[in-house]
Design a protein around this motif. Structure first.
Motif, PDB file in Angstrom:
ATOM      1  N   GLN A 104      -1.731  -4.623  -7.050  1.00 43.44           N
ATOM      2  CA  GLN A 104      -2.480  -4.076  -5.913  1.00 43.44           C
ATOM      3  C   GLN A 104      -3.733  -4.984  -5.573  1.00 43.44           C
ATOM      4  OE1 GLN A 104      -0.800  -2.008  -3.807  1.00 43.44           O
ATOM      5  NE2 GLN A 104      -2.111  -2.967  -2.388  1.00 43.44           N
ATOM      6  N   LYS A 105      -4.280  -5.396  -6.442  1.00 45.05           N
ATOM      7  CA  LYS A 105      -5.584  -6.154  -6.499  1.00 45.05           C
ATOM      8  C   LYS A 105      -5.073  -7.788  -6.256  1.00 45.05           C
ATOM      9  CE  LYS A 105      -8.792  -4.258  -9.667  1.00 45.05           C
ATOM     10  NZ  LYS A 105      -9.410  -4.612 -11.275  1.00 45.05           N
TER      11      LYS A 105
ATOM     12  N   TRP B 103       0.966  -1.176  -0.110  1.00 47.80           N
ATOM     13  CA  TRP B 103       0.022   0.010  -0.134  1.00 47.80           C
ATOM     14  C   TRP B 103       0.917   1.403  -0.078  1.00 47.80           C
ATOM     15  CZ3 TRP B 103      -0.546   4.059   3.650  1.00 47.80           C
ATOM     16  CH2 TRP B 103      -1.598   4.969   3.356  1.00 47.80           C
TER      17      TRP B 103
ATOM     18  N   ALA C 104       2.791   1.574  -3.461  1.00 51.35           N
ATOM     19  CA  ALA C 104       1.532   1.870  -4.417  1.00 51.35           C
ATOM     20  C   ALA C 104       1.431   3.415  -4.471  1.00 51.35           C
ATOM     21  CB  ALA C 104       0.176   1.355  -4.192  1.00 51.35           C
TER      22      ALA C 104
ATOM     23  N   ALA D  91       0.340   2.626 -14.376  1.00 48.02           N
ATOM     24  CA  ALA D  91      -0.794   2.609 -13.347  1.00 48.02           C
ATOM     25  C   ALA D  91      -1.515   1.386 -13.615  1.00 48.02           C
ATOM     26  CB  ALA D  91      -1.547   3.997 -13.625  1.00 48.02           C
ATOM     27  N   ASN D  92      -1.736   0.777 -14.814  1.00 48.39           N
ATOM     28  CA  ASN D  92      -2.456  -0.478 -14.882  1.00 48.39           C
ATOM     29  C   ASN D  92      -1.805  -1.696 -14.258  1.00 48.39           C
ATOM     30  OD1 ASN D  92      -4.700   0.661 -16.185  1.00 48.39           O
ATOM     31  ND2 ASN D  92      -3.802   0.270 -18.147  1.00 48.39           N
TER      32      ASN D  92
ATOM     33  N   ARG E 173      -2.190  -1.339 -10.492  1.00 47.64           N
ATOM     34  CA  ARG E 173      -3.535  -1.594  -9.989  1.00 47.64           C
ATOM     35  C   ARG E 173      -3.693  -3.375  -9.951  1.00 47.64           C
ATOM     36  NH1 ARG E 173      -4.994   3.117 -12.617  1.00 47.64           N
ATOM     37  NH2 ARG E 173      -5.640   1.949 -14.453  1.00 47.64           N
TER      38      ARG E 173
ATOM     39  N   ASP F  42      -4.311  -7.515  -2.529  1.00 48.06           N
ATOM     40  CA  ASP F  42      -5.734  -7.417  -1.637  1.00 48.06           C
ATOM     41  C   ASP F  42      -6.343  -8.674  -1.698  1.00 48.06           C
ATOM     42  OD1 ASP F  42      -5.012  -4.742  -1.335  1.00 48.06           O
ATOM     43  OD2 ASP F  42      -6.502  -4.146  -2.865  1.00 48.06           O
TER      44      ASP F  42
ATOM     45  N   THR G 255       2.641   5.781  -7.282  1.00 50.01           N
ATOM     46  CA  THR G 255       1.765   6.769  -8.146  1.00 50.01           C
ATOM     47  C   THR G 255       2.133   8.160  -8.354  1.00 50.01           C
ATOM     48  OG1 THR G 255      -0.174   5.438  -7.280  1.00 50.01           O
ATOM     49  CG2 THR G 255      -0.723   7.731  -7.892  1.00 50.01           C
TER      50      THR G 255
END
Length: 121
Positions: free
Chosen positions: A52-53, A23, A26, A45-46, A49, A56, A30
């Motif tokens: 990060q998914k 986190w 990220a 960025a993709n 993401r 998570d 960013t």
């Protein structure tokens, strides 16, 4: 606690540490990609993401989720410690300006408190 739960505890703690560090990374990443041109920004960025998914999803499988409360009105007793609370008066209406560390919630409540910075409304 069963033997399986005891054996899983260090792995779960390590996964939560990894999710929190991810986190933080990220957020830094960013800021860095915002300095790139638009085409490169979107690509990186993709990728971030997607990563990060995955983190998570792994945290959720372990019974944890990352929570941020940026932009919400500050209330005493929130699951995050404000670093700059002494900068404000008792009657000031405050807002959570920035999360420095996220809150980690589990199925039964808070697993780890976060850290935040406040500002006046």
């Amino acid at each position: 606690m069963t033997d399986v739960e005891k054996a899983d505890a260090p792995a779960t703690a390590a996964l939560i540490d990894l999710a929190v560090d991810s986190w933080k990374f990220a957020r830094l990443f960013t800021r860095v990609i915002s300095k790139l041109d638009a085409g490169e920004q979107a690509r990186y960025a993709n990728q971030m993401r997607f990563f990060q998914k995955r983190i998570d999803s792994a945290a959720e499988a372990a019974g944890a989720r990352i929570v941020t409360i940026e932009g919400q009105p500050f209330e005493p007793g929130m699951a995050a410690s404000p670093l700059n609370l002494e900068d404000f008066g008792d009657g000031d209406a405050l807002l959570v300006d920035q999360m420095l560390e996220p809150i980690v919630m589990g199925n039964d409540g808070v697993l780890r408190t976060g850290t935040m910075m406040l500002r006046k409304l």
